[in-house]
Design a protein around this motif. Sequence first.
Motif, PDB file in Angstrom:
ATOM      1  N   ALA C  64     -43.202  32.821  45.963  1.00 58.84           N
ATOM      2  CA  ALA C  64     -44.306  32.365  44.927  1.00 58.84           C
ATOM      3  C   ALA C  64     -43.433  32.478  43.654  1.00 58.84           C
ATOM      4  O   ALA C  64     -42.675  33.356  43.581  1.00 58.84           O
ATOM      5  CB  ALA C  64     -45.043  33.648  45.155  1.00 58.84           C
ATOM      6  N   PRO C  88     -44.579  25.291  50.766  1.00 55.72           N
ATOM      7  CA  PRO C  88     -45.157  26.436  51.626  1.00 55.72           C
ATOM      8  C   PRO C  88     -45.261  25.851  53.070  1.00 55.72           C
ATOM      9  O   PRO C  88     -45.102  26.917  54.077  1.00 55.72           O
ATOM     10  CB  PRO C  88     -46.348  26.739  50.932  1.00 55.72           C
ATOM     11  N   ALA C  94     -43.527  33.428  53.767  1.00 57.87           N
ATOM     12  CA  ALA C  94     -43.983  33.106  52.330  1.00 57.87           C
ATOM     13  C   ALA C  94     -43.921  34.381  51.632  1.00 57.87           C
ATOM     14  O   ALA C  94     -44.811  35.194  52.238  1.00 57.87           O
ATOM     15  CB  ALA C  94     -45.163  32.366  52.301  1.00 57.87           C
ATOM     16  N   VAL C  96     -45.460  36.217  48.937  1.00 56.38           N
ATOM     17  CA  VAL C  96     -46.508  35.901  47.968  1.00 56.38           C
ATOM     18  C   VAL C  96     -47.340  37.128  47.429  1.00 56.38           C
ATOM     19  O   VAL C  96     -46.920  38.427  47.796  1.00 56.38           O
ATOM     20  CB  VAL C  96     -47.583  35.290  48.600  1.00 56.38           C
ATOM     21  N   VAL C 100     -51.432  34.348  44.040  1.00 55.52           N
ATOM     22  CA  VAL C 100     -50.665  33.053  44.441  1.00 55.52           C
ATOM     23  C   VAL C 100     -51.830  32.237  45.397  1.00 55.52           C
ATOM     24  O   VAL C 100     -51.927  31.137  45.426  1.00 55.52           O
ATOM     25  CB  VAL C 100     -49.326  33.314  45.048  1.00 55.52           C
ATOM     26  N   LEU C 101     -52.461  33.148  46.150  1.00 56.99           N
ATOM     27  CA  LEU C 101     -53.145  32.425  47.369  1.00 56.99           C
ATOM     28  C   LEU C 101     -54.568  31.952  46.707  1.00 56.99           C
ATOM     29  O   LEU C 101     -55.333  31.202  47.618  1.00 56.99           O
ATOM     30  CB  LEU C 101     -53.252  33.587  48.339  1.00 56.99           C
ATOM     31  N   ARG C 105     -52.914  25.923  47.898  1.00 56.91           N
ATOM     32  CA  ARG C 105     -51.442  25.889  48.429  1.00 56.91           C
ATOM     33  C   ARG C 105     -51.586  25.937  50.125  1.00 56.91           C
ATOM     34  O   ARG C 105     -52.114  26.628  50.519  1.00 56.91           O
ATOM     35  CB  ARG C 105     -50.147  26.787  48.304  1.00 56.91           C
ATOM     36  N   LEU C 121     -47.255  35.551  56.066  1.00 58.80           N
ATOM     37  CA  LEU C 121     -47.384  35.753  54.805  1.00 58.80           C
ATOM     38  C   LEU C 121     -46.786  37.144  54.649  1.00 58.80           C
ATOM     39  O   LEU C 121     -47.167  37.971  55.264  1.00 58.80           O
ATOM     40  CB  LEU C 121     -48.972  35.689  54.213  1.00 58.80           C
ATOM     41  N   VAL C 123     -46.801  39.904  51.889  1.00 50.95           N
ATOM     42  CA  VAL C 123     -47.598  39.961  50.744  1.00 50.95           C
ATOM     43  C   VAL C 123     -47.232  41.472  49.868  1.00 50.95           C
ATOM     44  O   VAL C 123     -47.279  42.340  50.420  1.00 50.95           O
ATOM     45  CB  VAL C 123     -49.240  40.219  51.114  1.00 50.95           C
TER      46      VAL C 123
END
Lengths: 380, 277, 194
Positions: C64, C88, C94, C96, C100-101, C105, C121, C123
């Motif tokens: 991100a 992505p 990813a 993140v 960002v979510l 995307r 993800l 996070v």
Amino acid sequence: MYVAVKGGERAIANAHRLLADRRRGDRDQAELEVGQIQAQLRLAVDRVMSEASLYDPELAALAIKQASGDMIEAVFLLRAYRTTLPRLAVSEPLDTGAMRIERRISATYKDIPGGQVLGPTYDYTHRLLDFLLLAGGEAPAAEPGEQPLAPCPQILELLDAEGLIERERDDGTEPCDITRDPPDYPVDRATRLQMLARGDEGYLLALGYSTQRGYGRNHPFAGEIRQGQVEVEIFVEEWGETVCVGEIALSECQMINQFGGSREAAPQFTRGYGLAFGHNERKTLAMALVDRALRAEELGEEVQGPAQQAEFVLAHADNVEASGFVSHLKLPHYVDFQSELELLRRLRQEYEAGRHGACQEVDSPETTTDERTATSGDHP
Amino acid sequence: MNGYNFAYLDEQTKRMIRRALLKAVAIPGYQVPFGGREMPMPYGWGTGGMQLTAAILGADDVLKVIDQGADDTTNAVSIRAFFERVAGIETTTVTPAASVIQTRHRIPETPLEPGQILVFQVPIPEPLRFIEPSEQETRLMHALEEYGVMHVKLYEDIARHGHIATTYAYPVKVDGRYVMDPSPIPKFDNPKLDMSPALLLFGAGREKRLYAIPPYTHVESLDFEDHPFEIQRWEARCALCGSAESFLDEVITDDAGGRMFVCSDTDYCLTRRGELS
Amino acid sequence: MLWPTLNDPVHDSQRLFRQLLSAMSEPGTLHTLEAPSPPGGELGPALWGTLLTLCDLDTRVWLAPELDGPALREALALHIGCRLTAKPADADFALVTPAVLAEAREFALGSDEYPERSTTLLVALDTLEPAGKWRLSGPGIADRRQLGLGDAAGPLMSRLVANRDRFPCGLDAILTCGPRLAALPRSTRIEEVA
């Protein structure tokens, strides 16, 4: 009183000692050296290297010795060793056109640039047992050729220039590595060729043969078979150039097959391809036949024979996998078998009860024709 | 062991298997393809289970290996010896003492506990394989949740035998979605899969598939309203420990048809007989 | 300042993986990872330890923008060797934040045939607590479990709640806050309770 079987550990250790003893055999005979196997059983060594996907003649010879000559066991030993090796580099594509030829023949043209070179072949030997070998006679040394054989053009390139044969194009796609990634059916040709290259020779031979007998016939001509040494090169990033890291022996077969063609495309010969480590001509011929058979769908041909069914052919070609799974039937299956027994006894009881009941009601023999044989289950 | 990494597999291979395991746990009952490696033992002899065990095993783990429920069958002995050699870890035969249990064809009788991991060796992971041999087809059937053929097959058994003739590798449905092969355990063990407190991992080396059932997951054996799922039963008890609850092996004692029944789970049987300290 | 790596790559990564496996098997349970702490503080030890454990040259990672930076890139190149991707949808992992979510995307959700070909993800959160407004049930959860993720987690959770409708496709999430970690695989049913 019954005591559950114990001592598996000791039984296994003893089995290993017994095996080592039998492998050594009669102590009055000299022990076989790995070097002797490497030098004198070279076709066995080549086959083991091909199906193990590892070019190392010395270790292949060791595997053959350790396996008492059981080729599939030797392939397995070398394969299991291969898995543990680090990957240092990826070679550039091999150029078999630049091969230092030892043997090279074509069945499609009588005379070819570079000539027909028989090389060391069993082809025209009369299959008469040579009792001189039994008596320990010395083989005469081969006379050196009049001139060293130069690299020579590939026959299919000649047809290529005329547009008579389909072109093979490198579309630059990174090929899948079948030793790292599981096959994801349907697989592309690069993946298929990898799987065939390590496939069991006997299996491919039978499948290739089946296409010749009409189960997916593809009208093959052995366009060219060549054997010899090929340089292996790697690209060194630091130096910005490719360097040769050694030579390996290869056999290659390029098969020419009956043409396709349509309103849009002029008719052309099609190809099948076979490649193997060392001297392994039979394997490459069989592989080329099967490769071509597996192109049926791509070339719009009807799938008629087992050799044309990609998932069937490829999923069963690996002899290490096949041998393991067939031989796992030797492992205990007490539990599954007991499960089947329990059901079978119950079914038979019910069958007997049903029969008695039926006999008392109406004395009819028809009721006994009801088949109640238990199907054998899917064996794990 | 000289020249080999801890637990045999190299770290890159372990990471590949570990990533696949996390996906398998996230999609319960779905067969995740993985880059299965050659193991120094034959395919079909537990290489899938061994690769999973090698990827999860740590120096503090205590490993138990069983085959047909027993710790002393030759293949169990061989796999246990392999991990002792390549990982130098402690092994046990006592079910509650193990943190990781690798098994072929049985789930231990002693209930598993939270935190334990049971690793199954799987020969053919695809429950639909014997109905549809093509991988392309079965993959599509799972994608479309098209499991009608499985019910048809089981129902044909009933029509023919009056019973479902599948007695081991009895198909289950995991969390209401994927039909899954629980490996060739007897259907006697199927109820232990449902809401198990232990994590269940399944590895098929030759077929290069792994899958999982997380703890506390609903697992139902396929059946029909008029033919509910039922497990094996014996008229006999274990001749050694007297258990009427365990799965029994039949032992032939002489050549005159003499036989007896004993627990297939050796640890369970020995514990009941008070022969384990 | 150099980013730290695992002291004992073989045994540390095994230990961390078992915690990840446990987290993914029992969604919503909290685990404290003993992993090295990167300088800066954007990435906690749990997130960095997860990257060190799971990623290598066979994985594609998306960063991100708000977490991306030369120090992280250098550390990834030096210690992990993963490939970075700008898309992505190509990412296996990813990195993140919930913010960002909120942006449109598209991550990989896998397909019905290959649902595992999806982005996981990773996070970074400010809050990760065993009590809160998110109620979890499903595989790995005997009854119910609660999770508190702070107010910022909304965009993350709306994506994860949507997993249920497209199962078996979906996103799996590994939630981290400092050394703490929990996982929410796509199989988890998530409800927002008052």
